[in-house]
Design a protein around this motif. Structure first.
Motif, PDB file in Angstrom:
ATOM      1  N   UNK A 106       0.859  -1.182   0.000  1.00 57.34           N
ATOM      2  CA  UNK A 106       0.000   0.000   0.000  1.00 57.34           C
ATOM      3  C   UNK A 106       0.898   1.235   0.000  1.00 57.34           C
ATOM      4  N   UNK A 107       2.001   1.161   0.755  1.00 57.98           N
ATOM      5  CA  UNK A 107       3.010   2.220   0.716  1.00 57.98           C
ATOM      6  C   UNK A 107       4.360   1.568   0.413  1.00 57.98           C
ATOM      7  N   UNK A 108       5.283   2.363  -0.055  1.00 60.73           N
ATOM      8  CA  UNK A 108       6.614   1.872  -0.398  1.00 60.73           C
ATOM      9  C   UNK A 108       7.409   1.571   0.874  1.00 60.73           C
ATOM     10  N   UNK A 109       8.325   0.629   0.779  1.00 62.71           N
ATOM     11  CA  UNK A 109       9.150   0.245   1.936  1.00 62.71           C
ATOM     12  C   UNK A 109       9.935   1.430   2.492  1.00 62.71           C
ATOM     13  N   UNK A 110      10.475   2.262   1.600  1.00 58.33           N
ATOM     14  CA  UNK A 110      11.263   3.411   2.055  1.00 58.33           C
ATOM     15  C   UNK A 110      10.393   4.412   2.807  1.00 58.33           C
ATOM     16  N   UNK A 111       9.162   4.599   2.340  1.00 57.87           N
ATOM     17  CA  UNK A 111       8.248   5.509   3.030  1.00 57.87           C
ATOM     18  C   UNK A 111       7.930   4.970   4.415  1.00 57.87           C
ATOM     19  N   UNK A 112       7.735   3.660   4.508  1.00 58.96           N
ATOM     20  CA  UNK A 112       7.448   3.041   5.796  1.00 58.96           C
ATOM     21  C   UNK A 112       8.613   3.265   6.759  1.00 58.96           C
ATOM     22  N   UNK A 113       9.825   3.053   6.272  1.00 59.47           N
ATOM     23  CA  UNK A 113      11.010   3.262   7.109  1.00 59.47           C
ATOM     24  C   UNK A 113      11.123   4.715   7.550  1.00 59.47           C
ATOM     25  N   UNK A 114      10.826   5.635   6.634  1.00 61.77           N
ATOM     26  CA  UNK A 114      10.901   7.057   6.943  1.00 61.77           C
ATOM     27  C   UNK A 114       9.879   7.433   8.021  1.00 61.77           C
ATOM     28  N   UNK A 115       8.655   6.927   7.888  1.00 62.49           N
ATOM     29  CA  UNK A 115       7.620   7.224   8.878  1.00 62.49           C
ATOM     30  C   UNK A 115       7.996   6.667  10.255  1.00 62.49           C
ATOM     31  N   UNK A 116       8.500   5.438  10.269  1.00 64.28           N
ATOM     32  CA  UNK A 116       8.890   4.824  11.547  1.00 64.28           C
ATOM     33  C   UNK A 116      10.024   5.611  12.196  1.00 64.28           C
ATOM     34  N   UNK A 117      10.953   6.082  11.378  1.00 67.96           N
ATOM     35  CA  UNK A 117      12.060   6.876  11.894  1.00 67.96           C
ATOM     36  C   UNK A 117      11.562   8.182  12.497  1.00 67.96           C
ATOM     37  N   UNK A 118      10.623   8.832  11.823  1.00 69.09           N
ATOM     38  CA  UNK A 118      10.086  10.093  12.322  1.00 69.09           C
ATOM     39  C   UNK A 118       9.385   9.914  13.649  1.00 69.09           C
ATOM     40  N   UNK A 119       8.546   8.889  13.757  1.00 71.25           N
ATOM     41  CA  UNK A 119       7.812   8.717  15.008  1.00 71.25           C
ATOM     42  C   UNK A 119       8.737   8.251  16.128  1.00 71.25           C
ATOM     43  N   UNK A 120       9.768   7.476  15.780  1.00 67.47           N
ATOM     44  CA  UNK A 120      10.743   7.053  16.801  1.00 67.47           C
ATOM     45  C   UNK A 120      11.494   8.261  17.346  1.00 67.47           C
ATOM     46  N   UNK A 121      11.864   9.175  16.436  1.00 70.34           N
ATOM     47  CA  UNK A 121      12.545  10.399  16.852  1.00 70.34           C
ATOM     48  C   UNK A 121      11.645  11.246  17.753  1.00 70.34           C
ATOM     49  N   UNK A 122      10.365  11.310  17.387  1.00 68.79           N
ATOM     50  CA  UNK A 122       9.422  12.103  18.174  1.00 68.79           C
ATOM     51  C   UNK A 122       9.288  11.535  19.597  1.00 68.79           C
ATOM     52  N   UNK A 123       9.165  10.209  19.674  1.00 68.50           N
ATOM     53  CA  UNK A 123       9.009   9.570  20.997  1.00 68.50           C
ATOM     54  C   UNK A 123      10.282   9.769  21.816  1.00 68.50           C
ATOM     55  N   UNK A 124      11.433   9.696  21.166  1.00 63.77           N
ATOM     56  CA  UNK A 124      12.697   9.853  21.893  1.00 63.77           C
ATOM     57  C   UNK A 124      12.885  11.261  22.443  1.00 63.77           C
ATOM     58  N   UNK A 125      12.351  12.262  21.739  1.00 62.23           N
ATOM     59  CA  UNK A 125      12.552  13.643  22.196  1.00 62.23           C
ATOM     60  C   UNK A 125      11.577  14.062  23.301  1.00 62.23           C
ATOM     61  N   UNK A 126      10.518  13.252  23.520  1.00 55.92           N
ATOM     62  CA  UNK A 126       9.563  13.627  24.557  1.00 55.92           C
ATOM     63  C   UNK A 126      10.181  13.522  25.940  1.00 55.92           C
TER      64      UNK A 126
END
Length: 83
Positions: free
Chosen positions: A63-83
Motif C-alpha cells: 500500500x506504501x513503499x518500503x522506504x516511506x514506511x522506514x521514513x515514517x517509523x524513523x520520524x515517530x521514533x525520533x518524536x518519541x525519543x525527544x519527549x
C-alpha cells in the motif's frame, strides 16, 4: 466497458482492494497524527509499537513503499525519543 467476465471480476476486485487500502492507510495516518500530537511520553511509548506494526503491514501489502514506511517509523521514533 469490459467485454469479458474476467475483466468484470477484475474491476470488482480492484475496487474492493482500493477501498480496503484507503481505509487502512487513513486509519494509519490518523494513528500517526495522534502519536505525533501526543505530549505524554508514556502514552506515546504505548502507541509506538501499534503504529509501527500498522506501518509495517501497509508496506508488506504494497500500500506504501518500503522506504516511506522506514521514513515514517524513523520520524515517530525520533518524536518519541525527544519527549
Amino acid at each position: 466497458m469490459a467485454n469479458h467476465k474476467s475483466a468484470l471480476k477484475r474491476i470488482r476486485n480492484s475496487e474492493t482492494k482500493r477501498l480496503r487500502n484507503r481505509y487502512q492507510f487513513r486509519t494509519t495516518r490518523n494513528a500517526i497524527k495522534k502519536l505525533k500530537g501526543s505530549t505524554d511520553k508514556k502514552e506515546a511509548e504505548k502507541l509506538f509499537p501499534e503504529v509501527t506494526s500498522m506501518i509495517d503491514k501497509l508496506a508488506k501489502n504494497n500500500v506504501i513503499h518500503d522506504n516511506k514506511a522506514d521514513r515514517l517509523k524513523s520520524q515517530i521514533a525520533r518524536h518519541v525519543a525527544t519527549l
